[in-house]
Design a protein around this motif. Sequence first.
Motif, mmCIF file in Angstrom:
data_model
loop_
_atom_site.group_PDB
_atom_site.id
_atom_site.type_symbol
_atom_site.label_atom_id
_atom_site.label_comp_id
_atom_site.label_asym_id
_atom_site.label_seq_id
_atom_site.Cartn_x
_atom_site.Cartn_y
_atom_site.Cartn_z
ATOM 1 N N ASN A 13 0.837 -1.191 0.000
ATOM 2 C CA ASN A 13 0.000 0.000 0.000
ATOM 3 C C ASN A 13 0.871 1.239 0.000
ATOM 4 N N GLY A 14 0.296 2.347 -0.424
ATOM 5 C CA GLY A 14 0.961 3.623 -0.213
ATOM 6 C C GLY A 14 1.668 4.156 -1.446
ATOM 7 N N MET A 15 2.414 5.231 -1.218
ATOM 8 C CA MET A 15 3.111 5.936 -2.293
ATOM 9 C C MET A 15 4.522 5.385 -2.425
ATOM 10 N N LEU A 16 4.730 4.556 -3.452
ATOM 11 C CA LEU A 16 6.033 3.919 -3.664
ATOM 12 C C LEU A 16 6.877 4.647 -4.714
ATOM 13 N N GLU A 17 6.274 5.597 -5.436
ATOM 14 C CA GLU A 17 6.978 6.185 -6.590
ATOM 15 C C GLU A 17 8.339 6.801 -6.234
ATOM 16 N N PRO A 18 8.440 7.598 -5.148
ATOM 17 C CA PRO A 18 9.768 8.158 -4.841
ATOM 18 C C PRO A 18 10.807 7.063 -4.571
ATOM 19 N N TRP A 19 10.371 5.996 -3.909
ATOM 20 C CA TRP A 19 11.292 4.876 -3.630
ATOM 21 C C TRP A 19 11.688 4.180 -4.927
ATOM 22 N N PHE A 20 10.700 3.903 -5.800
ATOM 23 C CA PHE A 20 11.009 3.289 -7.097
ATOM 24 C C PHE A 20 12.047 4.127 -7.848
ATOM 25 N N GLU A 21 11.814 5.439 -7.894
ATOM 26 C CA GLU A 21 12.726 6.317 -8.650
ATOM 27 C C GLU A 21 14.135 6.262 -8.062
ATOM 28 N N GLY A 36 15.867 3.178 -9.350
ATOM 29 C CA GLY A 36 15.874 2.935 -10.791
ATOM 30 C C GLY A 36 14.817 1.944 -11.242
ATOM 31 N N LEU A 37 13.732 1.840 -10.473
ATOM 32 C CA LEU A 37 12.651 0.889 -10.808
ATOM 33 C C LEU A 37 11.428 1.655 -11.327
ATOM 34 N N VAL A 38 11.638 2.516 -12.319
ATOM 35 C CA VAL A 38 10.588 3.476 -12.673
ATOM 36 C C VAL A 38 9.298 2.808 -13.141
ATOM 37 N N GLU A 84 2.855 3.435 8.938
ATOM 38 C CA GLU A 84 3.712 3.591 7.746
ATOM 39 C C GLU A 84 3.627 5.018 7.211
ATOM 40 N N PHE A 85 3.790 5.968 8.135
ATOM 41 C CA PHE A 85 3.562 7.384 7.827
ATOM 42 C C PHE A 85 4.311 7.837 6.573
ATOM 43 N N LYS A 86 5.578 7.453 6.491
ATOM 44 C CA LYS A 86 6.416 7.875 5.351
ATOM 45 C C LYS A 86 5.782 7.494 4.008
ATOM 46 N N TRP A 87 5.091 6.359 3.975
ATOM 47 C CA TRP A 87 4.573 5.811 2.716
ATOM 48 C C TRP A 87 3.116 6.226 2.449
ATOM 49 N N ARG A 88 2.460 6.824 3.436
ATOM 50 C CA ARG A 88 1.027 7.116 3.284
ATOM 51 C C ARG A 88 0.779 8.615 3.503
ATOM 52 N N ASN A 89 0.331 8.988 4.704
ATOM 53 C CA ASN A 89 0.060 10.399 4.997
ATOM 54 C C ASN A 89 1.289 11.273 4.797
ATOM 55 N N GLY A 90 2.483 10.697 4.994
ATOM 56 C CA GLY A 90 3.719 11.469 4.865
ATOM 57 C C GLY A 90 3.895 12.086 3.484
ATOM 58 N N TRP A 91 3.373 11.423 2.443
ATOM 59 C CA TRP A 91 3.503 11.986 1.091
ATOM 60 C C TRP A 91 2.717 13.287 0.997
#
Length: 266
Positions: free
Chosen positions: A75-83, A86-88, A228-235
Amino acid sequence: MAATKVTPSIIVGGGRVGKALLEMGGGHDLLVKRGELVPIDFPGPIMVCTRNDDLDAVLQSTPQSRWNDLVFFQNGMLEPWFESKGLVDADQVLAYFAISKVGERPVDGITDTNPEGLTAAFGKWGSAVAARLHAGGLSCKVLEKEPFQKQMLEKLIWISAFMLVGARHPGATVGIVEKDFRSEVGSLIGELAAAAAVEKGIVFDEGMEDRLCAYARAVSHFPTAVKEFKWRNGWFYSLSEKAIAQGKQDPCPLHTSWLKELKIVQ
């Protein structure tokens, strides 16, 4: 009707989702637990069902030549981690089903606004994931990148809004939030959706609040907590911080004030 053929897969993580995926397979899967290495020579998708904070460790345990076979169920916002890795165009699954404890059957997130189901997969293994979920009696559609990203953001808004409103009302399940605190959660959904649309340059489909409240009714027993604040509300909070640092207005003032009220941020 012939049984759906399920592609043998590596499943990383033996928690609720990992065990459920294993049971949907034909007995030819490989379960990789915490700290174990992902083999280089077992073909097929590598379904990652760990907590978000374990993702760095999963990458370290996976041969780099296999990274393009990773399928992320988080769950959550993975895009910054993917980038950053290099897992765009990484494969992702939005799992709109709830499993209350290990070994229990998943409850599909089929709702009155989306009777076809909401679970979606994206990427090269999307069809293989959908076939596995169908074999387990769950819905799953395969989407292209842009519609998938919109739905990913909707799911992020759902979890961020319902968990935060629930945390303000101790003991509230998502069903209670939907029933008793609809105006609070509705205001927050609207605010987060507007901020996400501006940040990502997209236009959401009409009726988001109705769709997200319908999903809350479908998994009404689910407890609420801001995790999992960093991955959810943290975004969303990072969008607020960025705007304020630039001397602009906070795009998510309600969200920020409730995070402060609960002492989740200073």
